[in-house]
Design an enzyme around this catalytic site. Structure first.
Site, PDB file in Angstrom:
ATOM      1  N   ASP A   7       0.996  -1.435  -0.138  1.00  0.00           N
ATOM      2  CA  ASP A   7      -0.218   0.073   0.122  1.00  0.00           C
ATOM      3  C   ASP A   7       1.198   1.368   0.494  1.00  0.00           C
ATOM      4  OD1 ASP A   7       0.674   0.118   2.475  1.00  0.00           O
ATOM      5  OD2 ASP A   7      -1.073   0.007   3.603  1.00  0.00           O
ATOM      6  N   CYS A  64       3.232  -2.998   4.161  1.00  0.00           N
ATOM      7  CA  CYS A  64       2.080  -2.123   4.131  1.00  0.00           C
ATOM      8  C   CYS A  64       3.334  -1.370   5.415  1.00  0.00           C
ATOM      9  CB  CYS A  64       0.580  -2.369   4.781  1.00  0.00           C
ATOM     10  SG  CYS A  64       0.752  -3.135   5.964  1.00  0.00           S
ATOM     11  N   THR A  66       2.468  -1.160   8.461  1.00  0.00           N
ATOM     12  CA  THR A  66       2.918  -2.146   9.728  1.00  0.00           C
ATOM     13  C   THR A  66       3.262  -3.313   9.231  1.00  0.00           C
ATOM     14  OG1 THR A  66       0.509  -2.629  10.492  1.00  0.00           O
ATOM     15  CG2 THR A  66       1.749  -0.635  11.732  1.00  0.00           C
ATOM     16  N   HIS A  97      10.104 -23.476   8.903  1.00  0.00           N
ATOM     17  CA  HIS A  97       8.677 -24.760   9.907  1.00  0.00           C
ATOM     18  C   HIS A  97       7.420 -24.553   9.093  1.00  0.00           C
ATOM     19  CE1 HIS A  97      11.563 -24.441  13.943  1.00  0.00           C
ATOM     20  NE2 HIS A  97      12.452 -24.254  13.327  1.00  0.00           N
ATOM     21  N   HIS A 133       6.627 -30.400  10.638  1.00  0.00           N
ATOM     22  CA  HIS A 133       6.179 -29.123  10.583  1.00  0.00           C
ATOM     23  C   HIS A 133       5.332 -29.767   9.136  1.00  0.00           C
ATOM     24  CE1 HIS A 133       8.912 -27.290  13.050  1.00  0.00           C
ATOM     25  NE2 HIS A 133      10.257 -27.948  12.327  1.00  0.00           N
TER      26      HIS A 133
HETATM   27  C1  RB5 Z   1      -1.936   2.681   6.359  1.00  0.00           C
HETATM   28  O1  RB5 Z   1      -1.560   4.421   7.056  1.00  0.00           O
HETATM   29  C2  RB5 Z   1      -1.792   1.901   7.748  1.00  0.00           C
HETATM   30  O2  RB5 Z   1      -2.754   1.806   8.270  1.00  0.00           O
HETATM   31  C3  RB5 Z   1      -1.409   0.739   6.579  1.00  0.00           C
HETATM   32  O3  RB5 Z   1      -0.050   0.776   6.007  1.00  0.00           O
HETATM   33  C4  RB5 Z   1      -0.791  -0.946   7.454  1.00  0.00           C
HETATM   34  O4  RB5 Z   1      -0.014  -0.596   8.512  1.00  0.00           O
HETATM   35  C5  RB5 Z   1      -2.027  -1.456   7.956  1.00  0.00           C
HETATM   36  O5  RB5 Z   1      -1.980  -2.126   8.938  1.00  0.00           O
END
Ligand code: RB5
Length: 148
Positions: A7, A64, A66, A97, A133
């Site tokens: 994203d 993304c 996080t 695993h 596994h």
């Molecule tokens: C986008 O702002 C953010 O929410 C997305 O990149 C991600 O971290 C969501 O889990």
């Protein structure tokens, strides 16, 4: 073939990953997003997860902000084992695993140096194939298929 998706939060780090894959001479297919403009991570998780689940790609890499949202979304697709990794030990272990087929990372969590080492570890580590596994992964599949 490696399927790539991100994203807007992951866009910058994905450009580093793409450059790295090109340096290594690895084939990839970029499912977007293609700019910093805000988008919804689930759309890109689905594109990459579908490509891996259908066998159009051997592995996927999703990024993304996080790594959390995009990995949660990818794991909703049948046959996908997406692993959110922030260190090389986890990237190695999830291949050995869990036979993880998608690597997820958080661009707001990792610097590019570590992220690229995680990518290499994930791509270069084979599944162990150990009976325990294989059995445990079969139980994940059973949960997915409602047979648990
Ligand atoms: C986008 O702002 C953010 O929410 C997305 O990149 C991600 O971290 C969501 O889990």
């Amino acid at each position: 073939m490696i399927a790539l998706g991100c994203d807007h939060g992951g866009y910058g780090l994905m450009q580093e990953v793409i450059g790295h894959l090109e340096k290594r001479g690895l084939e990839y297919c970029n499912y977007g997003t293609y700019s910093n403009e805000a988008v919804d991570y689930a759309d890109y998780a689905k594109r990459v997860a579908d490509a891996v689940a259908k066998g159009e790609a051997d592995r996927g890499i999703l990024i993304c902000g996080t790594g959390i949202g995009i990995s949660i979304a990818a794991n909703k697709v049948h046959g996908i084992r997406a692993a959110l990794c922030g260190d090389c030990f986890s990237a190695q272990a999830t291949r050995e695993h869990n036979d993880a087929n998608i690597l997820a990372m958080g661009a707001r969590v990792l610097g590019p140096g570590l992220a690229l080492k995680i990518v290499d570890t994930f791509l270069d580590t084979p599944f162990s194939g150990d009976e325990r596994h294989v059995r445990r992964i079969a139980k994940i599949t059973a949960i997915e298929e409602g047979q648990n």
